[in-house]
Design a protein around this motif. Structure first.
Motif, mmCIF file in Angstrom:
data_model
loop_
_atom_site.group_PDB
_atom_site.id
_atom_site.type_symbol
_atom_site.label_atom_id
_atom_site.label_comp_id
_atom_site.label_asym_id
_atom_site.label_seq_id
_atom_site.Cartn_x
_atom_site.Cartn_y
_atom_site.Cartn_z
ATOM 1 N N HIS A 294 8.372 -13.839 -6.005
ATOM 2 C CA HIS A 294 8.308 -14.592 -4.758
ATOM 3 C C HIS A 294 9.161 -13.885 -3.710
ATOM 4 N N ARG A 295 8.776 -14.084 -2.449
ATOM 5 C CA ARG A 295 9.519 -13.415 -1.380
ATOM 6 C C ARG A 295 10.691 -14.245 -0.853
ATOM 7 N N SER A 296 10.568 -15.599 -0.948
ATOM 8 C CA SER A 296 11.600 -16.389 -0.251
ATOM 9 C C SER A 296 12.968 -16.189 -0.874
ATOM 10 N N SER B 268 5.023 -18.931 6.619
ATOM 11 C CA SER B 268 4.091 -17.835 6.908
ATOM 12 C C SER B 268 3.380 -17.412 5.626
ATOM 13 N N VAL B 269 2.291 -16.652 5.788
ATOM 14 C CA VAL B 269 1.510 -16.204 4.640
ATOM 15 C C VAL B 269 2.391 -15.497 3.610
ATOM 16 N N GLN B 270 3.396 -14.786 4.096
ATOM 17 C CA GLN B 270 4.234 -14.013 3.171
ATOM 18 C C GLN B 270 5.103 -14.912 2.302
ATOM 19 N N SER B 271 5.389 -16.111 2.786
ATOM 20 C CA SER B 271 6.255 -16.998 2.009
ATOM 21 C C SER B 271 5.438 -17.867 1.043
ATOM 22 N N LEU C 201 2.334 -14.362 15.605
ATOM 23 C CA LEU C 201 3.343 -13.301 15.683
ATOM 24 C C LEU C 201 3.164 -12.299 14.550
ATOM 25 N N ASN C 202 2.646 -12.780 13.401
ATOM 26 C CA ASN C 202 2.404 -11.913 12.243
ATOM 27 C C ASN C 202 1.248 -10.959 12.482
ATOM 28 N N ILE C 203 0.514 -11.156 13.568
ATOM 29 C CA ILE C 203 -0.526 -10.200 13.962
ATOM 30 C C ILE C 203 -0.012 -9.351 15.123
ATOM 31 N N LEU C 204 0.601 -10.003 16.113
ATOM 32 C CA LEU C 204 1.041 -9.272 17.313
ATOM 33 C C LEU C 204 2.116 -8.227 16.977
ATOM 34 N N PRO D 228 9.131 7.662 7.032
ATOM 35 C CA PRO D 228 9.655 6.381 6.538
ATOM 36 C C PRO D 228 9.327 5.199 7.442
ATOM 37 N N PHE D 229 9.070 4.047 6.833
ATOM 38 C CA PHE D 229 9.000 2.802 7.611
ATOM 39 C C PHE D 229 9.792 1.726 6.866
ATOM 40 N N PHE D 230 9.153 0.933 5.981
ATOM 41 C CA PHE D 230 9.940 -0.016 5.173
ATOM 42 C C PHE D 230 10.520 0.749 3.982
ATOM 43 N N PRO E 198 2.908 2.569 1.611
ATOM 44 C CA PRO E 198 3.786 2.271 2.751
ATOM 45 C C PRO E 198 3.575 0.847 3.257
ATOM 46 N N GLN E 199 2.415 0.250 2.962
ATOM 47 C CA GLN E 199 2.131 -1.108 3.409
ATOM 48 C C GLN E 199 1.954 -2.051 2.216
ATOM 49 N N GLY E 200 2.662 -1.738 1.143
ATOM 50 C CA GLY E 200 2.652 -2.588 -0.040
ATOM 51 C C GLY E 200 1.577 -2.179 -1.028
ATOM 52 N N GLY E 201 1.675 -2.731 -2.257
ATOM 53 C CA GLY E 201 0.729 -2.397 -3.317
ATOM 54 C C GLY E 201 -0.133 -3.592 -3.684
ATOM 55 N N GLU F 28 -5.590 -11.212 -3.239
ATOM 56 C CA GLU F 28 -4.808 -11.978 -4.212
ATOM 57 C C GLU F 28 -3.308 -11.767 -4.069
ATOM 58 N N ASP F 29 -2.899 -10.579 -3.623
ATOM 59 C CA ASP F 29 -1.471 -10.238 -3.634
ATOM 60 C C ASP F 29 -0.940 -10.141 -2.194
ATOM 61 N N HIS F 30 0.293 -9.666 -2.059
ATOM 62 C CA HIS F 30 0.897 -9.612 -0.720
ATOM 63 C C HIS F 30 0.640 -8.285 -0.006
ATOM 64 N N ARG F 31 -0.295 -7.497 -0.493
ATOM 65 C CA ARG F 31 -0.585 -6.235 0.199
ATOM 66 C C ARG F 31 -0.953 -6.511 1.657
ATOM 67 N N CYS F 32 -0.525 -5.597 2.525
ATOM 68 C CA CYS F 32 -0.693 -5.776 3.971
ATOM 69 C C CYS F 32 -2.175 -5.879 4.365
ATOM 70 N N PRO F 33 -2.568 -7.014 4.972
ATOM 71 C CA PRO F 33 -3.973 -7.144 5.395
ATOM 72 C C PRO F 33 -4.266 -6.282 6.618
ATOM 73 N N GLY F 34 -3.203 -5.761 7.246
ATOM 74 C CA GLY F 34 -3.372 -4.933 8.443
ATOM 75 C C GLY F 34 -3.494 -3.451 8.111
ATOM 76 N N GLU F 35 -3.530 -3.097 6.799
ATOM 77 C CA GLU F 35 -3.558 -1.677 6.439
ATOM 78 C C GLU F 35 -4.822 -0.974 6.954
ATOM 79 N N PRO F 36 -6.019 -1.539 6.716
ATOM 80 C CA PRO F 36 -7.211 -0.819 7.209
ATOM 81 C C PRO F 36 -7.189 -0.631 8.730
ATOM 82 N N VAL F 37 -6.785 -1.667 9.474
ATOM 83 C CA VAL F 37 -6.806 -1.524 10.929
ATOM 84 C C VAL F 37 -5.664 -0.618 11.412
ATOM 85 N N THR F 38 -4.574 -0.567 10.668
ATOM 86 C CA THR F 38 -3.494 0.378 11.001
ATOM 87 C C THR F 38 -4.060 1.805 10.974
HETATM 88 C C1 HEM Z 1 3.404 -0.058 10.903
HETATM 89 C C2 HEM Z 1 2.401 -0.594 10.253
HETATM 90 C C3 HEM Z 1 2.628 -1.576 9.135
HETATM 91 C C4 HEM Z 1 3.482 -1.502 8.066
HETATM 92 C C5 HEM Z 1 4.468 -0.385 7.723
HETATM 93 C C6 HEM Z 1 3.280 -2.719 7.292
HETATM 94 C C7 HEM Z 1 3.917 -2.992 6.095
HETATM 95 C C8 HEM Z 1 3.685 -4.118 5.332
HETATM 96 C C9 HEM Z 1 4.219 -4.351 4.015
HETATM 97 C C10 HEM Z 1 5.118 -3.402 3.225
HETATM 98 C C11 HEM Z 1 3.778 -5.566 3.599
HETATM 99 C C12 HEM Z 1 4.038 -6.236 2.237
HETATM 100 C C13 HEM Z 1 5.190 -7.185 2.313
HETATM 101 C C14 HEM Z 1 5.458 -7.869 0.993
HETATM 102 O O1 HEM Z 1 5.113 -7.341 -0.056
HETATM 103 O O2 HEM Z 1 6.058 -8.947 1.015
HETATM 104 C C15 HEM Z 1 3.000 -6.134 4.678
HETATM 105 C C16 HEM Z 1 2.451 -7.390 4.666
HETATM 106 C C17 HEM Z 1 1.835 -7.948 5.759
HETATM 107 N N1 HEM Z 1 1.418 -7.290 6.892
HETATM 108 FE FE1 HEM Z 1 1.740 -5.365 7.344
HETATM 109 N N2 HEM Z 1 2.339 -3.490 7.911
HETATM 110 C C18 HEM Z 1 1.906 -2.836 9.027
HETATM 111 C C19 HEM Z 1 0.904 -3.240 9.886
HETATM 112 C C20 HEM Z 1 0.358 -4.494 9.894
HETATM 113 C C21 HEM Z 1 -0.633 -4.952 10.818
HETATM 114 C C22 HEM Z 1 -1.280 -4.072 11.887
HETATM 115 C C23 HEM Z 1 -0.825 -6.291 10.571
HETATM 116 C C24 HEM Z 1 -1.697 -7.291 11.252
HETATM 117 C C25 HEM Z 1 -2.423 -7.060 12.325
HETATM 118 C C26 HEM Z 1 0.036 -6.652 9.451
HETATM 119 C C27 HEM Z 1 0.169 -7.922 8.917
HETATM 120 C C28 HEM Z 1 0.797 -8.195 7.720
HETATM 121 C C29 HEM Z 1 0.831 -9.523 7.097
HETATM 122 C C30 HEM Z 1 0.264 -10.812 7.688
HETATM 123 C C31 HEM Z 1 1.492 -9.363 5.867
HETATM 124 C C32 HEM Z 1 1.790 -10.445 4.830
HETATM 125 C C33 HEM Z 1 0.714 -10.404 3.754
HETATM 126 C C34 HEM Z 1 0.944 -11.333 2.592
HETATM 127 O O3 HEM Z 1 2.060 -11.827 2.390
HETATM 128 O O4 HEM Z 1 -0.014 -11.559 1.832
HETATM 129 N N3 HEM Z 1 0.727 -5.536 9.069
HETATM 130 N N4 HEM Z 1 2.924 -5.218 5.704
#
Ligand code: HEM
Length: 404
Positions: free
Chosen positions: A56-58, A74-77, A225-228, A275-277, A338-341, A346-356
């Motif tokens: 869990h993230r919280s 938020s979705v992450q919590s 805000l989680n999109i912006l 590097p990012f996160f 870089p945007q999670g695994g 189903e999991d917390h992988r970043c939904p913004g990865e493809p659009v990034t």
């Molecule tokens: C610089 C680009 C980005 C990086 C480095 C990044 C990184 C990440 C990482 C590492 C996570 C996983 C967090 C976790 O495991 O708790 C995550 C989740 C998330 N990201 Fe991104 N992200 C990026 C861009 C975006 C974009 C463009 C969007 C939306 C437009 C977005 C929306 C989200 C959301 C809503 C979550 C939570 C997903 C969940 O908990 O299921 N991210 N991101």
């Protein structure tokens, strides 16, 4: 185990890597801010950490970071079914087809903002941030006045830059976050009262979303805000893309006439290499076993994203920037993280990865094909002790010229 908070501040992104090397393993035990923490790296670790709802993230991150990058409700919590239901909203918005409008709008905004800077010098981090902010506000259906307020206050950029700080910079960023949240909650209330945002836009969708009850104004604002905010964060990757082009002029030339596939290799290598996160932290949701170790319920574990993206067992010469490594490579979901695994739905992988990736490809195409510039003498060093990292100068460019 002694506390290593100071060592973490000193070693930054390399903190985990050094400890894995010392332990000769993909697991290292440490203590940060007084709390024991197990660090993991690698594809198996990413699968263990992300898949199956084990962590869990919280309560896993310090409040100073948590309040800038995620929030209560938020979705992450969320976890389990509640998480999947909310996550589907993000995936529909960001991978359902409408996201192409965001990418196209970004291309236009970048072009216009660059043209407006034609006479002088501009920092690329600012140029990308403003173009992304304008694009995502319009695409999300926000009124112009709200977009202008967010642009004037630099709220989103400061939340991103302030997440890795402590003290006044962090407090200031948190104040701005609260103000932005109030502004967005008010916008959601107006949308509910008399709908004005285009159908299918993020504002319209989040304001109308029920689970089965409508989201509270606060949670709807947090999700907006989680999109912006993360769309603006793509400016950090784009600035690194520009740095990589500057350091490797051969790639500048190659991509000027390259295929979409080559542009994608380049964007992926930027996300892997720079590097990012540093890591993502979680707490064990139950007693867990992995790699011959037991993790008691509630114990803290962090997956080192940076160390996994530079793991010598996964990447040949990980310290070399080489987009060609992606030629013919089927990217396994838990190796480039870089945007999670894990998985998207189903999991917390970043939904913004493809659009990034789409936004990065668009930015890289513009920089190599349509906007020419010079890079004056400046301090381009990247400190691995600053979160998130960025070239020190923000990458100043001058003498911009344009090809229609
Ligand atoms: C610089 C680009 C980005 C990086 C480095 C990044 C990184 C990440 C990482 C590492 C996570 C996983 C967090 C976790 O495991 O708790 C995550 C989740 C998330 N990201 Fe991104 N992200 C990026 C861009 C975006 C974009 C463009 C969007 C939306 C437009 C977005 C929306 C989200 C959301 C809503 C979550 C939570 C997903 C969940 O908990 O299921 N991210 N991101």
């Amino acid at each position: 185990m002694r506390d290593e908070t100071l060592a973490f501040a000193r070693e930054g992104y390399l903190f985990g890597t050094r400890r894995f090397q010392r332990a000769g393993a993909d697991v290292a035990v440490t203590r940060l801010a007084g709390v024991p923490l197990t660090l993991l790296r690698g594809a198996d670790a990413a699968r263990f950490f992300y898949e199956g709802g084990r962590f869990h993230r919280s309560g896993a991150m310090p409040a100073s970071v948590q309040h800038l990058l995620q929030d209560e409700g938020s979705v992450q919590s969320l976890e389990g079914q509640a998480h999947r239901t909310r996550k589907a909203v993000f995936l529909d918005l960001l991978t359902g087809g409408a996201e192409s409008g965001l990418v196209e709008r970004f291309g236009r905004e970048l072009w216009m903002a660059a043209r407006a800077s034609a006479g002088g010098e501009v920092r690329l981090i600012d140029l990308f941030s403003v173009a992304l902010l304008r694009a995502v506000c319009a695409w999300s259906g926000l009124p112009d006045a709200v977009a202008a307020d967010l642009e004037r206050s630099h709220a989103l950029q400061r939340m991103i830059a302030g997440a890795g700080t402590i003290g006044p910079l962090n407090w200031e960023a948190r104040l701005r976050r609260r103000r932005a949240e109030r502004l967005l909650a008010d916008t959601v209330a107006r949308q509910r009262h008399a709908p004005f945002a285009p159908d299918g836009s993020a504002l319209a969708v989040l304001a109308a979303h029920t689970e089965p009850d409508p989201l509270s104004l606060e949670v709807a604002a947090v999700e907006l805000l989680n999109i912006l905010r993360p769309v603006v964060a793509v400016a950090w990757f784009l600035t690194f893309a520009a740095l990589a082009l500057h350091r490797r002029p051969a790639w500048q030339d190659r991509l000027a006439n390259g295929t979409d596939e080559e542009v994608r290799w380049f964007s992926n290598e930027v996300r892997r290499f720079y590097p990012f996160f540093p890591f993502v932290a979680g707490r064990a949701s139950r007693e867990l076993e992995w790699g011959g170790r037991t993790f008691p319920e509630g114990s803290r574990v962090a997956l080192d994203l940076y160390a996994t993206d530079h793991h010598p067992a996964l990447w040949d010469e990980p310290g070399r920037f080489d987009p060609e490594r992606f030629d013919g490579l089927v990217v396994e979901p838990n190796t480039l993280i870089p945007q999670g695994g894990g998985r998207y739905a189903e999991d917390h992988r970043c939904p913004g990865e493809p659009v990034t990736l789409e936004l990065m490809d668009e930015g890289v195409r513009r920089l190599t094909r349509r906007i020419a510039y010079t890079v004056p003498e400046q301090d381009l060093r990247v400190s691995l002790r600053r979160f998130p990292a960025l070239p020190r100068s923000g990458l100043i460019v001058g003498r911009l010229s344009f090809r229609d």
